[in-house]
Design an enzyme around this catalytic site. Structure first.
Site, short mmCIF file in Angstrom:
data_model
loop_
_atom_site.label_atom_id
_atom_site.label_comp_id
_atom_site.label_asym_id
_atom_site.label_seq_id
_atom_site.Cartn_x
_atom_site.Cartn_y
_atom_site.Cartn_z
N HIS B 38 0.92 -1.57 0.40
CA HIS B 38 0.14 0.50 0.16
C HIS B 38 0.76 1.59 -0.18
O HIS B 38 0.63 2.57 -0.66
CB HIS B 38 -0.98 0.02 1.45
CG HIS B 38 -2.41 -0.87 0.59
ND1 HIS B 38 -2.56 -2.05 1.22
CD2 HIS B 38 -3.76 -0.34 0.52
CE1 HIS B 38 -3.55 -2.31 0.11
NE2 HIS B 38 -3.97 -1.00 0.15
N LYS B 103 -10.40 -7.37 6.99
CA LYS B 103 -11.83 -7.93 7.59
C LYS B 103 -11.25 -6.67 9.19
O LYS B 103 -10.25 -6.22 8.92
CB LYS B 103 -11.14 -9.17 8.81
CG LYS B 103 -9.79 -9.24 9.53
CD LYS B 103 -9.51 -10.22 10.62
CE LYS B 103 -7.48 -10.25 11.17
NZ LYS B 103 -7.77 -9.26 11.65
#
Lengths: 280, 188
Positions: B38, B103
């Site tokens: 990222h 999650k």
């Protein structure tokens, strides 16, 4: 004096890595099965079923139950009448981790430098907690600790006036704040007392207690029950998507502390509650 | 609970019928991306450089799989905590990422960016990587092999199961659950 070759520890650590990451312990599976009977949320039930199916498949297919095969946390209880021979203890333990993680196709999850971030490539170094005990026995425990639940753990230096109510509130607030990201249903290890450092270790050791076994002190056992009920009444549920199964177990360990202090630490573990021990 | 089949790459129109809480089964390509990837993708985009795979309509899976044992395409491959990617997610959504899988809850900034760029967030069940691996049929290393498990892998999946956690209308399952919990009530 009993002489023990460090190669024996190396091999034991290797075998613990291979088993612990693949076989979710029976007490955890039983707690998950009980939760499935008691859970009323449909989504919660369906998630618990997935978790149980995963854990069965991991055992049958010899796959890691979770891809995060963790930081290798090793507890060594070393009898003071044991003489370790044939090399360096720490090197032997790290070699065991290296071999276990390679042979088991387990994920390397150790960053050699916390800020500059490079993978060590073999999941070493392990974190070793050494305790010297009377006698000539050796006991090794491996706790592969995943990052998600470890990140959700915390410590606070409360003061004596906070009392049990302060401890209770601290744990509940922590579970509310970050519990949903820590892969509930959780196993909670709570340390109360000790120092800034030893309190965190108490919380970690509390994770190793068999699920369902209460603290021998009836007052502490009552606090464990109270806290477990309170956590499960939060409504966070499996994977934080609602339900009554937020914690499978709460274990509290206590230790003497400074007259001015009330340290409390909570170490969270995910439902993939992996640990294994061997006595040599 | 309804179940929807989705095929990648995703268009906005594929996502319109989905509501928070719906079950989806994804077929197609997922790209794994964790913390370091990222950082790198956000840095590339900030410099106007092209990313190592097409972001338009793509699905990012927050996952660092365990290595493939002999005879398998992958080891265990479940989701990691999505919140750690939050600082970089708006830039990736702006560049065309249409769905993310992880999650745990997302930040308000990600929530806002998802509404702006018409993307959804899917929750997969953490700690079920041995089960989820069954839906993965092919794995290709796309970029950054030096990151090991954190490299970008392209996963070919068939009926990968997930729950819609944040939909196009901005409904958020984690927020809804939280409002019902004691946590939501006491503000802790």
């Amino acid at each position: 004096m009993r002489e023990v070759a460090v190669s024996l520890l190396r091999d034991a650590v290797r075998d613990l890595c291979l088993e612990a990451n693949v076989v979710i312990p029976d007490d955890t599976l039983q707690a998950l099965e009980r939760a499935l009977i008691e859970e009323t949320s449909l989504r919660g039930r369906s998630i618990l079923e997935e978790i149980l199916a995963n854990d069965r498949r991991a055992r049958e297919c010899r796959l890691p139950a979770c891809q995060d095969t963790g930081l290798a946390i090793v507890f060594l209880e070393l009898g003071q009448d044991v003489s370790l021979v044939g090399g360096d203890l720490c090197q032997a333990i790290n070699e065991g981790v290296r071999q276990g993680y390679r042979r088991g196709y387990l994920r390397n999850s150790v960053s050699v430098d916390p800020l500059r971030r490079a993978n060590s490539g073999d999941n070493t170094p392990a974190v070793l907690h050494l305790e010297v005990i009377p006698g000539d026995s050796l006991r090794l425990v491996l706790l592969p600790k995943g990052g998600g639940a470890e990140n959700a753990s915390a410590l606070s230096m409360l003061t004596p006036a906070s009392g049990w109510e302060g401890v209770r509130r601290f744990v509940l607030e922590q579970v509310c704040r970050v519990g949903p990201s820590a892969c509930p249903p959780l196993v909670l290890g709570v340390g109360v007392g000790g120092s800034f450092g030893s309190c965190a270790l108490l919380a970690k050791k509390a994770l190793l207690r068999p699920l369902g076994r209460s603290h021998p002190d009836p007052q502490v056992a009552a606090w464990e029950d109270e806290l477990k009920t309170a956590v499960n009444n939060l409504g966070i549920g499996p994977m934080g998507l609602g339900g009554h199964t937020t914690a499978l177990s709460v274990a509290i360990e206590v230790a003497p502390c400074h007259i001015a202090s009330l340290p409390v630490a909570v170490n969270l573990n995910c439902h993939s509650h992996r640990h294994r021990s061997v006595t040599l | 609970m309804k179940a929807f089949s989705l095929h990648t790459p995703l268009a906005e129109s594929d996502l319109l019928p989905l509501q928070a809480g719906d079950q989806v089964l994804l077929t197609g390509r997922l790209y794994t991306a964790r913390d370091t990837v990222h950082q790198r993708l956000a840095a590339l985009l900030a410099k106007g450089l092209s990313p190592p795979f097409p972001l338009e309509g793509s699905v990012l899976y927050y996952c660092g799989p365990s290595p493939a044992p002999p005879g398998r395409v992958i080891g265990s491959a479940g989701p990691t905590t999505a919140g750690r990617m939050d600082p970089y997610t708006p830039a990736l959504l702006a560049a065309g990422v249409r769905a993310t899988i992880g999650k745990g809850p997302r930040s308000p900034a990600v929530h806002q960016a998802m509404a702006q760029y018409r993307a959804i967030y899917l929750a997969a069940t953490g700690g079920t990587g041995a089960l989820l691996a069954q839906t993965i049929t092919e794995v290709l290393l796309v970029a950054y092999p030096e990151l090991g498990p954190e490299a970008i892998y392209r996963l070919q999946v068939v009926d990968f199961p997930a729950i819609v956690a944040i939909d196009l209308a901005g409904r958020d399952l984690y927020r809804e659950v939280r409002q019902l919990t004691v946590c939501g009530g006491t503000g802790c």
